[in-house]
Design a protein around this motif. Structure first.
Motif, mmCIF file in Angstrom:
data_model
loop_
_atom_site.group_PDB
_atom_site.id
_atom_site.type_symbol
_atom_site.label_atom_id
_atom_site.label_comp_id
_atom_site.label_asym_id
_atom_site.label_seq_id
_atom_site.Cartn_x
_atom_site.Cartn_y
_atom_site.Cartn_z
ATOM 1 N N ASP A 187 0.832 -1.207 0.000
ATOM 2 C CA ASP A 187 0.000 0.000 0.000
ATOM 3 C C ASP A 187 0.865 1.256 0.000
ATOM 4 O O ASP A 187 0.608 2.202 -0.748
ATOM 5 N N ALA A 188 1.909 1.278 0.822
ATOM 6 C CA ALA A 188 2.803 2.439 0.881
ATOM 7 C C ALA A 188 3.514 2.651 -0.455
ATOM 8 O O ALA A 188 3.662 3.787 -0.910
ATOM 9 N N LEU A 189 3.936 1.565 -1.091
ATOM 10 C CA LEU A 189 4.587 1.669 -2.398
ATOM 11 C C LEU A 189 3.640 2.263 -3.441
ATOM 12 O O LEU A 189 4.026 3.145 -4.219
ATOM 13 N N MET A 190 2.394 1.781 -3.462
ATOM 14 C CA MET A 190 1.425 2.284 -4.441
ATOM 15 C C MET A 190 1.120 3.761 -4.210
ATOM 16 O O MET A 190 1.026 4.537 -5.162
ATOM 17 N N ILE A 191 0.982 4.159 -2.949
ATOM 18 C CA ILE A 191 0.722 5.570 -2.640
ATOM 19 C C ILE A 191 1.883 6.434 -3.114
ATOM 20 O O ILE A 191 1.681 7.477 -3.754
ATOM 21 N N ASN A 192 3.098 6.022 -2.842
ATOM 22 C CA ASN A 192 4.268 6.785 -3.288
ATOM 23 C C ASN A 192 4.362 6.836 -4.806
ATOM 24 O O ASN A 192 4.723 7.864 -5.378
ATOM 25 N N GLN A 193 4.023 5.741 -5.474
ATOM 26 C CA GLN A 193 4.072 5.719 -6.930
ATOM 27 C C GLN A 193 3.016 6.647 -7.528
ATOM 28 O O GLN A 193 3.266 7.312 -8.537
ATOM 29 N N ILE A 194 1.847 6.702 -6.919
ATOM 30 C CA ILE A 194 0.799 7.618 -7.399
ATOM 31 C C ILE A 194 1.264 9.060 -7.219
ATOM 32 O O ILE A 194 1.147 9.884 -8.127
ATOM 33 N N ARG A 195 1.804 9.373 -6.053
ATOM 34 C CA ARG A 195 2.311 10.737 -5.819
ATOM 35 C C ARG A 195 3.410 11.088 -6.818
ATOM 36 O O ARG A 195 3.419 12.182 -7.384
ATOM 37 N N ASP A 196 4.354 10.175 -7.031
ATOM 38 C CA ASP A 196 5.445 10.426 -7.977
ATOM 39 C C ASP A 196 4.910 10.675 -9.381
ATOM 40 O O ASP A 196 5.438 11.506 -10.116
ATOM 41 N N THR A 197 3.873 9.957 -9.748
ATOM 42 C CA THR A 197 3.282 10.107 -11.079
ATOM 43 C C THR A 197 2.606 11.461 -11.239
ATOM 44 O O THR A 197 2.783 12.135 -12.246
ATOM 45 N N LEU A 198 1.840 11.859 -10.243
ATOM 46 C CA LEU A 198 0.996 13.039 -10.388
ATOM 47 C C LEU A 198 1.695 14.358 -10.095
ATOM 48 O O LEU A 198 1.370 15.383 -10.693
ATOM 49 N N LEU A 199 2.636 14.354 -9.181
ATOM 50 C CA LEU A 199 3.232 15.622 -8.764
ATOM 51 C C LEU A 199 4.229 16.200 -9.778
ATOM 52 O O LEU A 199 4.769 17.283 -9.560
ATOM 53 N N VAL A 200 4.451 15.525 -10.894
ATOM 54 C CA VAL A 200 5.267 16.124 -11.960
ATOM 55 C C VAL A 200 4.472 17.190 -12.714
ATOM 56 O O VAL A 200 5.054 18.041 -13.384
ATOM 57 N N ASN A 201 3.149 17.141 -12.585
ATOM 58 C CA ASN A 201 2.294 18.122 -13.246
ATOM 59 C C ASN A 201 2.265 19.398 -12.398
ATOM 60 O O ASN A 201 1.849 19.358 -11.246
ATOM 61 N N PRO A 202 2.665 20.542 -12.942
ATOM 62 C CA PRO A 202 2.703 21.770 -12.149
ATOM 63 C C PRO A 202 1.327 22.270 -11.709
ATOM 64 O O PRO A 202 1.239 23.102 -10.804
ATOM 65 N N TYR A 203 0.263 21.748 -12.302
ATOM 66 C CA TYR A 203 -1.088 22.145 -11.910
ATOM 67 C C TYR A 203 -1.564 21.363 -10.681
ATOM 68 O O TYR A 203 -2.573 21.688 -10.099
ATOM 69 N N ILE A 204 -0.853 20.300 -10.325
ATOM 70 C CA ILE A 204 -1.206 19.470 -9.172
ATOM 71 C C ILE A 204 -0.242 19.797 -8.047
ATOM 72 O O ILE A 204 0.974 19.714 -8.209
ATOM 73 N N THR A 205 -0.803 20.157 -6.883
ATOM 74 C CA THR A 205 0.049 20.586 -5.772
ATOM 75 C C THR A 205 0.154 19.557 -4.655
ATOM 76 O O THR A 205 1.110 19.576 -3.898
ATOM 77 N N GLU A 206 -0.837 18.666 -4.556
ATOM 78 C CA GLU A 206 -0.830 17.721 -3.435
ATOM 79 C C GLU A 206 -1.743 16.533 -3.730
ATOM 80 O O GLU A 206 -2.757 16.674 -4.409
ATOM 81 N N CYS A 207 -1.379 15.363 -3.200
ATOM 82 C CA CYS A 207 -2.203 14.152 -3.262
ATOM 83 C C CYS A 207 -2.275 13.615 -1.835
ATOM 84 O O CYS A 207 -1.241 13.444 -1.200
ATOM 85 N N TYR A 208 -3.472 13.331 -1.355
ATOM 86 C CA TYR A 208 -3.617 12.935 0.045
ATOM 87 C C TYR A 208 -4.898 12.140 0.264
ATOM 88 O O TYR A 208 -5.670 11.941 -0.676
ATOM 89 N N ASN A 209 -5.102 11.705 1.491
ATOM 90 C CA ASN A 209 -6.324 11.006 1.907
ATOM 91 C C ASN A 209 -6.542 9.715 1.091
ATOM 92 O O ASN A 209 -7.619 9.476 0.574
ATOM 93 N N PHE A 210 -5.509 8.896 1.021
ATOM 94 C CA PHE A 210 -5.588 7.648 0.261
ATOM 95 C C PHE A 210 -6.358 6.589 1.041
ATOM 96 O O PHE A 210 -6.109 6.396 2.228
ATOM 97 N N VAL A 211 -7.285 5.943 0.361
ATOM 98 C CA VAL A 211 -8.026 4.816 0.938
ATOM 99 C C VAL A 211 -7.897 3.655 -0.038
ATOM 100 O O VAL A 211 -8.270 3.773 -1.208
#
Length: 141
Positions: free
Chosen positions: A91-115
């Motif tokens: 679960d921790a690996l998947m959350i980190n991979q999602i953050r790594d994927t999305l935070l390269v976009n300058p329009y996205i500032t944060e990813c949180y509250n993962f369920v």
């Protein structure tokens, strides 16, 4: 002698560039097909466009399409398929991979509250919130 490093941290008002409105072609999330509006493909803006970008970035395998995308685009979520990690580690690996994927976009500032729900043992459903320059979104992978 007083040292003021704020000159390196803060940009002056003339240096800050406004980003253009984020646009993306509309797609059907179930089929991946473009949605047409008359003879043209429908164009989305702001958060609705970011939903499409997020969907496509998470579904695209990183480093596979280097002739089309940079090395920063795409996810490595498929690497988790068939792995035998403890659930909390996976679960921790998947959350980190999602953050790594999305935070390269300058329009996205944060990813949180993962369920992460594991109703299907092999394909977990992950819901999370994304904070963008336009507001907040709720996404599901």
């Amino acid at each position: 002698m007083e040292k003021d490093f704020n000159i390196f941290l803060e940009k002056s008002e003339t240096e800050i560039e406004e980003m253009p409105i984020f646009k993306e072609y509309a797609i059907d999330f179930k089929t991946g097909e473009y949605i047409k509006k008359g003879n043209d493909i429908k164009v989305l803006e702001e958060n609705e466009a970011l939903k499409v970008w997020i969907f496509k970035a998470l579904k695209t395998e990183r480093f596979r399409y280097t002739d089309v995308h940079s090395d920063e685009y795409g996810s490595e979520l498929q690497n988790n398929i068939g792995t035998i990690y403890h659930k909390t580690v996976k679960d921790a690996l998947m959350i980190n991979q999602i953050r790594d994927t999305l935070l390269v976009n300058p329009y996205i500032t944060e990813c949180y509250n993962f369920v992460i729900s594991n109703e299907d043992e092999y394909v977990p459903q992950i819901t999370f919130n994304v904070k963008t320059v336009y507001g907040e979104l709720e996404m599901e992978v």
